[in-house]
Design a protein around this motif. Structure first.
Motif, PDB file in Angstrom:
ATOM      1  N   SER A 597      26.987  -1.437  34.607  1.00  0.00           N
ATOM      2  CA  SER A 597      25.625  -1.807  34.212  1.00  0.00           C
ATOM      3  C   SER A 597      25.316  -1.552  32.748  1.00  0.00           C
ATOM      4  O   SER A 597      24.294  -2.039  32.251  1.00  0.00           O
ATOM      5  CB  SER A 597      24.614  -1.031  35.062  1.00  0.00           C
ATOM      6  OG  SER A 597      24.729   0.371  34.834  1.00  0.00           O
ATOM      7  N   GLY A 598      26.167  -0.811  32.040  1.00  0.00           N
ATOM      8  CA  GLY A 598      25.808  -0.406  30.684  1.00  0.00           C
ATOM      9  C   GLY A 598      26.045  -1.439  29.613  1.00  0.00           C
ATOM     10  O   GLY A 598      25.285  -1.520  28.649  1.00  0.00           O
ATOM     11  N   ARG A 599      27.079  -2.258  29.749  1.00  0.00           N
ATOM     12  CA  ARG A 599      27.446  -3.147  28.650  1.00  0.00           C
ATOM     13  C   ARG A 599      26.354  -4.166  28.351  1.00  0.00           C
ATOM     14  O   ARG A 599      26.055  -4.455  27.191  1.00  0.00           O
ATOM     15  CB  ARG A 599      28.749  -3.867  28.974  1.00  0.00           C
ATOM     16  CG  ARG A 599      29.263  -4.748  27.827  1.00  0.00           C
ATOM     17  CD  ARG A 599      30.642  -5.307  28.129  1.00  0.00           C
ATOM     18  NE  ARG A 599      31.152  -6.101  27.043  1.00  0.00           N
ATOM     19  CZ  ARG A 599      30.902  -7.400  26.884  1.00  0.00           C
ATOM     20  NH1 ARG A 599      30.144  -8.037  27.768  1.00  0.00           N
ATOM     21  NH2 ARG A 599      31.409  -8.066  25.851  1.00  0.00           N
ATOM     22  N   ARG A 600      25.733  -4.710  29.399  1.00  0.00           N
ATOM     23  CA  ARG A 600      24.692  -5.719  29.179  1.00  0.00           C
ATOM     24  C   ARG A 600      23.540  -5.140  28.365  1.00  0.00           C
ATOM     25  O   ARG A 600      23.001  -5.787  27.474  1.00  0.00           O
ATOM     26  CB  ARG A 600      24.175  -6.236  30.526  1.00  0.00           C
ATOM     27  CG  ARG A 600      23.070  -7.279  30.397  1.00  0.00           C
ATOM     28  CD  ARG A 600      22.655  -7.774  31.767  1.00  0.00           C
ATOM     29  NE  ARG A 600      22.174  -6.689  32.600  1.00  0.00           N
ATOM     30  CZ  ARG A 600      20.906  -6.247  32.551  1.00  0.00           C
ATOM     31  NH1 ARG A 600      20.050  -6.781  31.713  1.00  0.00           N
ATOM     32  NH2 ARG A 600      20.514  -5.270  33.345  1.00  0.00           N
ATOM     33  N   ARG A 601      23.171  -3.897  28.668  1.00  0.00           N
ATOM     34  CA  ARG A 601      22.089  -3.280  27.917  1.00  0.00           C
ATOM     35  C   ARG A 601      22.519  -2.960  26.475  1.00  0.00           C
ATOM     36  O   ARG A 601      21.727  -3.079  25.546  1.00  0.00           O
ATOM     37  CB  ARG A 601      21.629  -2.005  28.628  1.00  0.00           C
ATOM     38  CG  ARG A 601      20.984  -2.277  29.986  1.00  0.00           C
ATOM     39  CD  ARG A 601      20.666  -0.984  30.734  1.00  0.00           C
ATOM     40  NE  ARG A 601      20.007  -1.270  31.988  1.00  0.00           N
ATOM     41  CZ  ARG A 601      18.689  -1.385  32.138  1.00  0.00           C
ATOM     42  NH1 ARG A 601      17.899  -1.208  31.092  1.00  0.00           N
ATOM     43  NH2 ARG A 601      18.161  -1.665  33.303  1.00  0.00           N
ATOM     44  N   MET A 602      23.768  -2.553  26.300  1.00  0.00           N
ATOM     45  CA  MET A 602      24.236  -2.237  24.952  1.00  0.00           C
ATOM     46  C   MET A 602      24.343  -3.476  24.076  1.00  0.00           C
ATOM     47  O   MET A 602      24.177  -3.392  22.854  1.00  0.00           O
ATOM     48  CB  MET A 602      25.585  -1.528  25.026  1.00  0.00           C
ATOM     49  CG  MET A 602      25.515  -0.129  25.637  1.00  0.00           C
ATOM     50  SD  MET A 602      27.153   0.640  25.805  1.00  0.00           S
ATOM     51  CE  MET A 602      27.590   0.860  24.077  1.00  0.00           C
ATOM     52  N   LEU A 603      24.627  -4.645  24.669  1.00  0.00           N
ATOM     53  CA  LEU A 603      24.724  -5.871  23.881  1.00  0.00           C
ATOM     54  C   LEU A 603      23.413  -6.181  23.184  1.00  0.00           C
ATOM     55  O   LEU A 603      23.397  -6.809  22.126  1.00  0.00           O
ATOM     56  CB  LEU A 603      25.128  -7.048  24.776  1.00  0.00           C
ATOM     57  CG  LEU A 603      26.607  -7.123  25.156  1.00  0.00           C
ATOM     58  CD1 LEU A 603      26.832  -8.196  26.198  1.00  0.00           C
ATOM     59  CD2 LEU A 603      27.459  -7.389  23.922  1.00  0.00           C
ATOM     60  N   GLY A 604      22.303  -5.758  23.775  1.00  0.00           N
ATOM     61  CA  GLY A 604      21.008  -6.007  23.168  1.00  0.00           C
ATOM     62  C   GLY A 604      20.788  -5.265  21.865  1.00  0.00           C
ATOM     63  O   GLY A 604      19.818  -5.517  21.161  1.00  0.00           O
TER      64      GLY A 604
END
Length: 678
Positions: A597-604
């Motif tokens: 779940s973390g990568r999508r949020r970090m891409l922002g």
């Protein structure tokens, strides 16, 4: 509405070409400097001779008339030789982006060449297994060193001179004829008024129109072209070259102009690319230092330049130095319209919302059809739709009005982001702004304002003076309808830019999806907070980490029996060790959840996919590694050196590397200060 210049040359027949103009200067002034590049510098005679030799080499290789020759090299002096050689051989040249090999590969795919001229260092990255016919520039120079330098027969001249690539997020190939390339030079010459004493420096990449078509401004007027010797230009090397080589004319983009002229934009600037409003306390008559004293003209092209920004740049130049805001397209070989402050009939009270593109270049014509700009290039032909909007002011100047493709449709309404962004720039703390529609609650789009501060801002952290969403909406209350006011703010150090210097809306970081107390001010679908807000998400993650931690605890007894046995350890130490084991298991569970779940949020956060992926995996490893590492360590004999060494290299060193990657991620361009309550 049609606006044209007084020196219109539509349809003027000519057998002249840019290369003929250069050859005339080579005959008349063979000893004059043509290309200034340190040890690789060339006079007009030397440049002409080397171009003739390479042209014969291309003809020997079977280059047909109008055959496309792709050129890719960091050595810009050799690049200029290659461009002239292709034209002399009757071919069509195109310049590849070797700084971004992926872009260069896309350019080759869009326009497969007859031959690729490059160096061995670039061949593998550009060719990419396509099996292109390649002539290595270094090897070719050795082969042709002893050949005669007579020019090739002029009868081979084709129709197309160059294939230029646009500098946007999606590159596009644009053919430019010999007539258009020369007409663009003549049009520029009437505005620029070049002399043989001028030394020109173009800061943008050589694959962009400013260089790929702009070399004529120097070499067709007897001047010298100052280029980087063996690597792309950097901000500090540009200033050094301007000083050392007495550059008089600089062609750059808004970012390059800010770095060159404004305080806080040196090589160590924290926010390159943000052009400030006029700064208090600056020296209006100079202040740029002795290294810029040779400058007589700075041409800024590639992106919109607001009137207050242009005034700030002009204030950093000596009296009499011209600063041009140039509006041009690849299709017109860089011509279109131009503006300088001297064109204003009087003072302007509110310069922040205005971006003026001025009047057409000599020979060009501007038509406004339903507000869209149509450009007729200096060599005539059909008017070219630009996709840009403009309006003719009462003083006869054209005002930029945004781009058609940037328009936003929201709730059945069409919103012009340029108009809204121009109003937002009126806020004292805002230096640059982009308004975009991004998914919000239930995937419904919402308006988000991306703001960047003025340069030289004294506050810390950078962007601290930018307004939050409440302050911004209050500022817009009397200026913009309620439905057009942004519902979230993302504060940045600098706005993302394309290769050509234009603001890149596709590269904007995405804010978190939840709707906060800031975004619910208003009515309609945004009036209630989402049940999937940050609190709910955090609760789900926490519960999931505990569940996976319990699973890890059970697996510990199965995989490493006896590793957590505290029998014989007195209190309170036994209890403290049990707490440690629990934290290791929960950290493992949290790491597993973060993996998915973390990568999508970090891409922002806008750091790029590769760096984000590396940081994401590093964080996962920092969380999950403690559980297996400590269990292995507890069961390993202290004197079992092979096993101890293996554990160190398997766990400890990767942990250090992961921590370093996370530190780099956290400090590299740490510019994204979200303020939407997300």
């Amino acid at each position: 509405m049609t606006q044209g210049s007084e020196s219109v040359r539509f349809g003027k027949p000519t057998t002249d070409t840019a290369v003929h103009r250069f050859e005339q200067w080579a005959r008349d002034t063979p000893g004059a400097p043509a290309v200034i590049a340190g040890a690789a510098s060339l006079t007009y005679g030397q440049l002409d001779a080397r171009a003739n030799q390479l042209a014969h080499h291309l003809l020997d290789a079977g280059l047909p008339a109008d055959g496309l020759v792709a050129i890719g090299t960091h050595r810009q002096a050799e690049l200029v030789v290659a461009v002239l050689a292709v034209l002399k051989a009757g071919g069509t040249y195109t310049v590849l982006d070797v700084d971004a090999p992926r872009t260069g590969q896309l350019q080759l795919a869009a326009a497969p060449p007859f031959v690729l001229l490059t160096h061995a260092a670039h061949q593998a990255r550009l060719d990419d297994g396509r099996g292109l016919r390649v002539i290595r520039l270094g090897a070719a120079a050795a082969v042709i060193a002893g050949r005669p330098t007579v020019p090739p027969a002029p009868s081979r001249r084709g129709v197309t001179a160059a294939l230029l690539f646009t500098g946007g997020a999606v590159t596009r190939a644009v053919p430019v004829s010999h007539a258009r390339l020369l007409a663009a030079h003549d049009s520029w010459a009437e505005v620029l008024r070049p002399t043989p004493e001028d030394r020109h420096l173009i800061t943008t990449g050589p694959s962009l129109t400013a260089f790929a078509a702009g070399w004529t401004r120097a070499l067709c007027s007897g001047g010298a072209l100052v280029v980087a010797e063996s690597a792309p230009w950097k901000p500090d090397t540009i200033r050094q070259a301007i000083d050392a080589d007495q550059v008089s004319v600089v062609h750059t983009d808004p970012v390059g102009a800010a770095r060159l002229l404004l305080p806080g934009h040196g090589p160590r600037a924290t926010a390159p690319g943000v052009i400030p409003k006029p700064l208090t306390g600056t020296d209006p008559g100079g202040g740029t230092g002795a290294e810029l004293r040779a400058l007589r003209l700075v041409a800024v092209t590639g992106g919109r330049l607001y009137l207050d920004e242009q005034a700030a740049l002009q204030s950093r130049l000596r009296t009499g130095v011209r600063l041009l805001n140039v509006y041009g397209t690849t299709e017109t070989a860089g011509t279109g319209a131009w503006f300088e402050l001297a064109q204003l009939p009087g003072p302007v009270d509110d310069p922040e919302p205005l971006s003026l593109i001025g009047t057409p270049f000599p020979g060009c014509r501007v038509d406004l059809r339903d507000g869209q700009v149509y450009l007729t290039p200096a060599d005539g032909g059909d008017a070219i739709p630009t996709g840009d909007l403009a309006a003719l002011r009462g003083d006869g100047l054209l005002a930029f009005g945004g781009r058609l493709r940037d328009r936003i449709t929201l709730d059945g309404r069409t919103i012009d982001p340029h108009r809204l962004e121009s109003v937002i720039r009126g806020h004292e703390g805002v230096g640059a702004a982009i308004v975009a529609a991004v998914p919000g609650f239930a995937a419904m789009p919402r308006l988000v304002a991306y703001l960047a501060p003025p340069a030289g801002e004294p506050g810390w952290p950078p962007g601290a003076g930018l307004p939050d969403i409440d302050e911004l909406r209050d500022f817009l209350a009397e200026k913009v309808p309620a439905e057009e006011r942004p519902r979230a703010v993302v504060r940045l150090r600098t706005l993302p830019r394309t290769r050509g210097g234009r603001e890149d809306r596709e590269a904007l970081p995405q804010p978190a999806q939840a709707v906060s107390r800031h975004t619910v001010r208003g009515s309609g679908k945004y009036a209630a907070a989402s049940a999937t807000g940050p609190g709910a998400v955090s609760a789900v993650i926490g519960c999931g980490a505990l569940v996976l931690g319990f699973v890890a605890r059970v697996l510990t007894w199965i995989i490493w029996p006896g590793s957590t046995d505290v029998t014989g350890i007195p209190l309170p130490w036994a209890f403290l060790f049990q707490v440690l084991y629990m934290f290791e298991c929960v950290a493992f569970g949290l790491g597993v959840l973060f993996l998915f779940s973390g990568r999508r949020r970090m891409l922002g956060m806008g750091h790029g996919r590769r760096l984000t992926t590396a940081a994401h995996l590093s964080i996962v490893y920092l969380l999950v590694a403690w559980w297996p590492q400590d269990n292995f360590y507890r069961l390993a004999a202290k004197q079992d050196w092979p096993q101890q060494a293996a554990l160190v290299y398997v766990f400890n060193i990767p942990l250090m590397i992961a921590a370093a990657i996370v530190a780099y991620f956290a400090t590299r361009n740490q510019s994204h200060l979200f303020d939407a309550g997300d």
